[in-house]
Design an enzyme around this catalytic site. Structure first.
Site, PDB file in Angstrom:
ATOM      1  N   LEU A   1       0.871  -1.168   0.000  1.00 23.30           N
ATOM      2  CA  LEU A   1       0.000   0.000   0.000  1.00 23.30           C
ATOM      3  C   LEU A   1       0.905   1.213   0.000  1.00 23.30           C
ATOM      4  O   LEU A   1       1.966   1.200   0.620  1.00 23.30           O
ATOM      5  CB  LEU A   1      -0.890   0.037   1.248  1.00 23.30           C
ATOM      6  CG  LEU A   1      -1.970  -1.024   1.392  1.00 23.30           C
ATOM      7  CD1 LEU A   1      -2.682  -0.881   2.729  1.00 23.30           C
ATOM      8  CD2 LEU A   1      -2.972  -0.933   0.260  1.00 23.30           C
ATOM      9  N   ASP A   2       0.479   2.280  -0.684  1.00 23.39           N
ATOM     10  CA  ASP A   2       1.292   3.488  -0.591  1.00 23.39           C
ATOM     11  C   ASP A   2       1.120   4.089   0.796  1.00 23.39           C
ATOM     12  O   ASP A   2       0.225   3.710   1.553  1.00 23.39           O
ATOM     13  CB  ASP A   2       0.983   4.482  -1.723  1.00 23.39           C
ATOM     14  CG  ASP A   2      -0.392   5.104  -1.660  1.00 23.39           C
ATOM     15  OD1 ASP A   2      -0.869   5.415  -0.552  1.00 23.39           O
ATOM     16  OD2 ASP A   2      -0.996   5.302  -2.729  1.00 23.39           O
ATOM     17  N   ARG A   3       1.965   4.996   1.162  1.00 23.70           N
ATOM     18  CA  ARG A   3       2.002   5.462   2.548  1.00 23.70           C
ATOM     19  C   ARG A   3       0.769   6.254   2.956  1.00 23.70           C
ATOM     20  O   ARG A   3       0.523   6.432   4.147  1.00 23.70           O
ATOM     21  CB  ARG A   3       3.275   6.256   2.826  1.00 23.70           C
ATOM     22  CG  ARG A   3       3.362   7.565   2.084  1.00 23.70           C
ATOM     23  CD  ARG A   3       4.726   8.194   2.297  1.00 23.70           C
ATOM     24  NE  ARG A   3       4.778   9.461   1.630  1.00 23.70           N
ATOM     25  CZ  ARG A   3       4.990  10.601   2.242  1.00 23.70           C
ATOM     26  NH1 ARG A   3       5.185  10.618   3.543  1.00 23.70           N
ATOM     27  NH2 ARG A   3       5.014  11.714   1.568  1.00 23.70           N
ATOM     28  N   ASN A   4      -0.021   6.717   2.018  1.00 20.19           N
ATOM     29  CA  ASN A   4      -1.232   7.464   2.337  1.00 20.19           C
ATOM     30  C   ASN A   4      -2.483   6.601   2.259  1.00 20.19           C
ATOM     31  O   ASN A   4      -3.593   7.122   2.274  1.00 20.19           O
ATOM     32  CB  ASN A   4      -1.375   8.660   1.389  1.00 20.19           C
ATOM     33  CG  ASN A   4      -0.256   9.653   1.577  1.00 20.19           C
ATOM     34  OD1 ASN A   4       0.183   9.891   2.694  1.00 20.19           O
ATOM     35  ND2 ASN A   4       0.228  10.213   0.495  1.00 20.19           N
ATOM     36  N   THR A   5      -2.320   5.293   2.162  1.00 21.39           N
ATOM     37  CA  THR A   5      -3.445   4.378   2.082  1.00 21.39           C
ATOM     38  C   THR A   5      -3.466   3.507   3.327  1.00 21.39           C
ATOM     39  O   THR A   5      -2.439   3.053   3.800  1.00 21.39           O
ATOM     40  CB  THR A   5      -3.330   3.492   0.822  1.00 21.39           C
ATOM     41  OG1 THR A   5      -3.284   4.331  -0.326  1.00 21.39           O
ATOM     42  CG2 THR A   5      -4.515   2.549   0.695  1.00 21.39           C
TER      43      THR A   5
END
Length: 134
Positions: A2-6
């Site tokens: 997951l990207d860090r903002n998800t």
């Protein structure tokens, strides 16, 4: 990944074969996300997303998309493609800002009844399904 903002469901394994089955797009593992948008999703854009959005690296095909509980600020989207930041890029391409993105299901596993920041071991049936039926 997951990207860090998800936020949302992650699966950790030390089984390379299972990791390959889960991550390779040819296995078409379903992922469901809940997306919160800064502005309501229009009916026209909902139809566009359902038909597939043409991005710079090819068409982004979604398996299903729907407004959640009648609130067009919240959208559920089901995909099996695994390109980087694909859900965010679909909405950004159409001019929407993604306020929050949460993966709620991955390869048949859900985060139901699992509080944020907590973890659990998979059941024996879940492990068998991952190893032999994905």
């Amino acid at each position: 990944r997951l990207d860090r903002n998800t936020t949302g469901l992650l699966l950790f394994t030390n089984d390379g074969e299972v990791a390959q089955k889960l991550s390779h797009p040819s296995h078409k593992n379903k992922k469901i996300y809940q997306v919160e948008l800064s502005q309501p999703l229009s009916e026209d854009d909902l139809r566009l997303i359902a038909q597939g959005v043409e991005l710079e690296d090819g068409k982004a095909i979604v398996d299903d998309v729907a407004v959640v509980a009648g609130n067009p600020h919240f959208v559920g989207i089901e995909i099996h493609i695994g390109r980087n930041r694909i859900v965010r890029r679909i909405f950004e391409h159409l001019g929407y800002e993604v306020v929050a993105l949460d993966r709620v299901q991955y390869a048949g596993l859900t985060k139901k009844d699992l509080p944020r920041g907590k973890w659990r071991f998979l059941s024996e049936q879940e492990v068998i399904r991952m190893k032999y039926f994905l």
